[in-house]
Scaffold this motif. Structure first.
Motif, mmCIF file in Angstrom:
data_model
loop_
_atom_site.group_PDB
_atom_site.id
_atom_site.type_symbol
_atom_site.label_atom_id
_atom_site.label_comp_id
_atom_site.label_asym_id
_atom_site.label_seq_id
_atom_site.Cartn_x
_atom_site.Cartn_y
_atom_site.Cartn_z
ATOM 1 N N LEU A 3 55.055 1.879 -0.941
ATOM 2 C CA LEU A 3 54.904 2.710 0.249
ATOM 3 C C LEU A 3 55.587 4.058 0.049
ATOM 4 O O LEU A 3 55.011 5.117 0.344
ATOM 5 C CB LEU A 3 55.507 1.982 1.454
ATOM 6 C CG LEU A 3 55.601 2.758 2.767
ATOM 7 C CD1 LEU A 3 54.218 3.105 3.298
ATOM 8 C CD2 LEU A 3 56.391 1.946 3.803
ATOM 9 N N GLN A 4 56.807 4.026 -0.474
ATOM 10 C CA GLN A 4 57.541 5.270 -0.688
ATOM 11 C C GLN A 4 56.827 6.162 -1.697
ATOM 12 O O GLN A 4 56.719 7.380 -1.500
ATOM 13 C CB GLN A 4 58.961 4.961 -1.167
ATOM 14 C CG GLN A 4 59.813 6.206 -1.420
ATOM 15 C CD GLN A 4 61.232 5.845 -1.822
ATOM 16 O OE1 GLN A 4 61.803 4.883 -1.309
ATOM 17 N NE2 GLN A 4 61.798 6.592 -2.758
ATOM 18 N N ARG A 5 56.330 5.573 -2.775
ATOM 19 C CA ARG A 5 55.633 6.371 -3.791
ATOM 20 C C ARG A 5 54.365 7.003 -3.215
ATOM 21 O O ARG A 5 54.012 8.131 -3.548
ATOM 22 C CB ARG A 5 55.295 5.486 -5.004
ATOM 23 C CG ARG A 5 56.526 5.007 -5.778
ATOM 24 C CD ARG A 5 56.145 4.409 -7.122
ATOM 25 N NE ARG A 5 55.362 3.184 -6.978
ATOM 26 C CZ ARG A 5 55.880 1.973 -6.867
ATOM 27 N NH1 ARG A 5 57.191 1.809 -6.872
ATOM 28 N NH2 ARG A 5 55.094 0.900 -6.765
ATOM 29 N N ASP A 6 53.707 6.268 -2.333
ATOM 30 C CA ASP A 6 52.496 6.792 -1.703
ATOM 31 C C ASP A 6 52.821 7.991 -0.813
ATOM 32 O O ASP A 6 52.096 9.000 -0.798
ATOM 33 C CB ASP A 6 51.828 5.685 -0.885
ATOM 34 C CG ASP A 6 50.409 6.043 -0.459
ATOM 35 O OD1 ASP A 6 49.732 6.791 -1.197
ATOM 36 O OD2 ASP A 6 49.977 5.581 0.616
ATOM 37 N N VAL A 7 53.922 7.893 -0.075
ATOM 38 C CA VAL A 7 54.342 9.006 0.788
ATOM 39 C C VAL A 7 54.703 10.234 -0.065
ATOM 40 O O VAL A 7 54.329 11.365 0.261
ATOM 41 C CB VAL A 7 55.532 8.584 1.668
ATOM 42 C CG1 VAL A 7 56.103 9.799 2.409
ATOM 43 C CG2 VAL A 7 55.105 7.513 2.668
ATOM 44 N N VAL A 8 55.420 9.997 -1.159
ATOM 45 C CA VAL A 8 55.808 11.106 -2.040
ATOM 46 C C VAL A 8 54.573 11.806 -2.598
ATOM 47 O O VAL A 8 54.496 13.045 -2.625
ATOM 48 C CB VAL A 8 56.708 10.592 -3.187
ATOM 49 C CG1 VAL A 8 56.896 11.679 -4.251
ATOM 50 C CG2 VAL A 8 58.056 10.158 -2.642
ATOM 51 N N GLU A 9 53.589 11.026 -3.029
ATOM 52 C CA GLU A 9 52.369 11.626 -3.570
ATOM 53 C C GLU A 9 51.642 12.441 -2.503
ATOM 54 O O GLU A 9 51.060 13.494 -2.798
ATOM 55 C CB GLU A 9 51.447 10.535 -4.135
ATOM 56 C CG GLU A 9 51.949 9.891 -5.416
ATOM 57 C CD GLU A 9 52.236 10.925 -6.502
ATOM 58 O OE1 GLU A 9 51.363 11.796 -6.741
ATOM 59 O OE2 GLU A 9 53.325 10.878 -7.094
ATOM 60 N N ALA A 10 51.670 11.960 -1.269
ATOM 61 C CA ALA A 10 51.026 12.714 -0.181
ATOM 62 C C ALA A 10 51.752 14.018 0.072
ATOM 63 O O ALA A 10 51.121 15.055 0.328
ATOM 64 C CB ALA A 10 50.987 11.859 1.085
ATOM 65 N N PHE A 11 53.079 14.005 -0.006
ATOM 66 C CA PHE A 11 53.844 15.247 0.152
ATOM 67 C C PHE A 11 53.475 16.232 -0.962
ATOM 68 O O PHE A 11 53.282 17.433 -0.723
ATOM 69 C CB PHE A 11 55.345 14.964 0.095
ATOM 70 C CG PHE A 11 55.987 14.728 1.436
ATOM 71 C CD1 PHE A 11 55.978 15.706 2.416
ATOM 72 C CD2 PHE A 11 56.609 13.523 1.706
ATOM 73 C CE1 PHE A 11 56.563 15.489 3.652
ATOM 74 C CE2 PHE A 11 57.207 13.286 2.940
ATOM 75 C CZ PHE A 11 57.187 14.274 3.917
ATOM 76 N N LYS A 12 53.381 15.710 -2.198
ATOM 77 C CA LYS A 12 53.065 16.575 -3.334
ATOM 78 C C LYS A 12 51.672 17.188 -3.220
ATOM 79 O O LYS A 12 51.410 18.271 -3.764
ATOM 80 C CB LYS A 12 53.159 15.779 -4.641
ATOM 81 C CG LYS A 12 54.574 15.379 -5.032
ATOM 82 C CD LYS A 12 54.568 14.563 -6.323
ATOM 83 C CE LYS A 12 55.967 14.201 -6.769
ATOM 84 N NZ LYS A 12 55.976 13.375 -8.008
ATOM 85 N N SER A 13 50.785 16.497 -2.501
ATOM 86 C CA SER A 13 49.401 16.968 -2.398
ATOM 87 C C SER A 13 49.201 18.043 -1.332
ATOM 88 O O SER A 13 48.134 18.646 -1.257
ATOM 89 C CB SER A 13 48.468 15.782 -2.087
ATOM 90 O OG SER A 13 48.633 15.356 -0.742
ATOM 91 N N LEU A 14 50.218 18.282 -0.515
ATOM 92 C CA LEU A 14 50.068 19.288 0.539
ATOM 93 C C LEU A 14 49.882 20.666 -0.083
ATOM 94 O O LEU A 14 50.493 20.992 -1.105
ATOM 95 C CB LEU A 14 51.298 19.287 1.452
ATOM 96 C CG LEU A 14 51.441 18.073 2.385
ATOM 97 C CD1 LEU A 14 52.807 18.107 3.086
ATOM 98 C CD2 LEU A 14 50.322 18.047 3.411
#
Length: 365
Positions: free
Chosen positions: A250-261
């Motif tokens: 879950l945390q890795r998924d959130v981090v990847e979403a932040f990076k994609s902004l």
């Protein structure tokens, strides 16, 4: 045993069987599932001891039985006057251990237990205050908290060091303003530490809880004199800061979403599993938003009772916000999970839903 043979079990047989399995630590998920279904059919015949032993067994084996726990949370209410101190404490402990929400049950026991505290032993006092601290949001009669502290102070000799620390931690979670009442408990821990001559043995969890309780007393409430020896405070702090955390999916998924902004949001990942120097807490993700730092906590199911943050989570958030230097944003797992479901239902791009969610949360932070 076959399900046909189990059908002849009465309430005592059901409770005694699963209690026996839990006592020796023998895992049999199929049996526990079958017994929970059988117990539901015969629950109105269970007495207080059978209810408490059943709850204790499921919690001890960490075996969720949602339908059974829900039914007991309702059907036990008229029987609470028949519960003794051990049965009350074990029932509270079981619901809190499995993070099963039962506000009405906790409310009722809170008022009842306050009048019976003189019958509670050290373990029962500890389990009771820990349960209320763990579920956090439920009402607790102020007389119960006050009474538990008074009883604990009178029974200090019979309390294990780790039980004293659990009581202190529970007071820190509730953020009690009655800091004077805990001084005898801190003093007893200090006395035992001095008398142990460097052989004071505490679990890592107890050291962490003592660190949090010490921060609550000395720093959150600005009590000038730390009540613990400096060497013990250092050991607690070092242990707390050295706790290792691994990032979840879950945390890795959130981090990847932040990076994609998009870059115009000015967001960058500074560090994962960042440590707050003053408190020792680990922050899941430290990000920069237009050159301003923001801590992000990605909170999975273990952080909640139902959909409410549990006591440990609320304590961490409060101490990071009051003693740390970085604003904090919490992302609950169910909000994040719903984004994928929403995207699938509307045929939208899942990543776009997550990006929009993060944008909205950042505006609120």
């Amino acid at each position: 045993a076959s399900s046909t043979k189990l059908d002849i079990f009465n309430s005592q047989a059901i409770a005694n069987t699963i209690w026996a399995y839990a006592t020796v630590g023998y895992t049999d998920p199929h049996l526990f599932d079958t017994m929970s279904q059988l117990a539901l059919l015969k629950l109105d015949t269970f007495n207080s001891q059978e209810i408490a032993n059943t709850m204790w067994a499921y919690a001890t084996m960490n075996h969720p039985a949602p339908a059974l726990f829900f039914a007991i949370s309702k059907l036990s209410l008229p029987k609470l006057d028949t519960f003794n101190s051990q049965e009350l404490a074990n029932t509270l402990w079981a619901f809190a251990t499995l993070s099963f929400p039962a506000p009405e049950l906790f409310d009722s026991i809170s008022n009842l237990a306050a009048s019976k505290l003189h019958t509670f032993n050290a373990q029962e006092l500890t389990n009771t205050i820990w349960a209320y601290a763990t579920v956090y949001y439920y009402y607790i009669n102020p007389q119960l908290t006050k009474g538990i502290l008074q009883e604990a102070t009178q029974k200090l000799e019979s309390l294990l060091s780790e039980q004293i620390i659990i009581i202190l931690w529970s007071m820190a979670v509730s953020n009690s303003i009655d800091t004077e009442s805990v001084i005898p408990l801190f003093s007893e821990v200090s006395k035992r530490y001095h008398l142990s001559q460097n052989h004071f043995q505490l679990s890592r969890e107890a050291l962490s809880q003592l660190h949090q309780a010490s921060m609550w007393y000395s720093e959150e409430h600005c009590c000038n004199e730390p009540l613990l020896p400096i060497q013990l405070r250092k050991e607690c702090s070092a242990n707390f800061s050295s706790n290792e955390n691994t990032s979840s999916k879950l945390q890795r998924d959130v981090v990847e979403a932040f990076k994609s902004l998009p870059s115009y949001f000015g967001i960058s990942i500074i560090e994962e599993e960042s440590h707050c120097g003053r408190t020792g807490y680990s922050i899941d993700v430290l990000i920069s938003v237009r050159q301003q730092q923001l801590g992000v906590e990605v909170d999975g199911p273990c952080h909640f009772v139902g959909y409410s943050p549990n006591g440990a989570t609320m304590l961490k958030q409060r101490q990071l916000c009051s003693l740390g230097t970085t604003p904090l944003l919490s992302i609950p797992y169910w909000e994040w999970d719903m984004l994928s479901s929403k995207a699938a239902a509307t045929n939208n791009n899942g990543l776009e839903c997550k990006q929009l969610y993060l944008q909205q949360r950042l505006q609120q932070a």
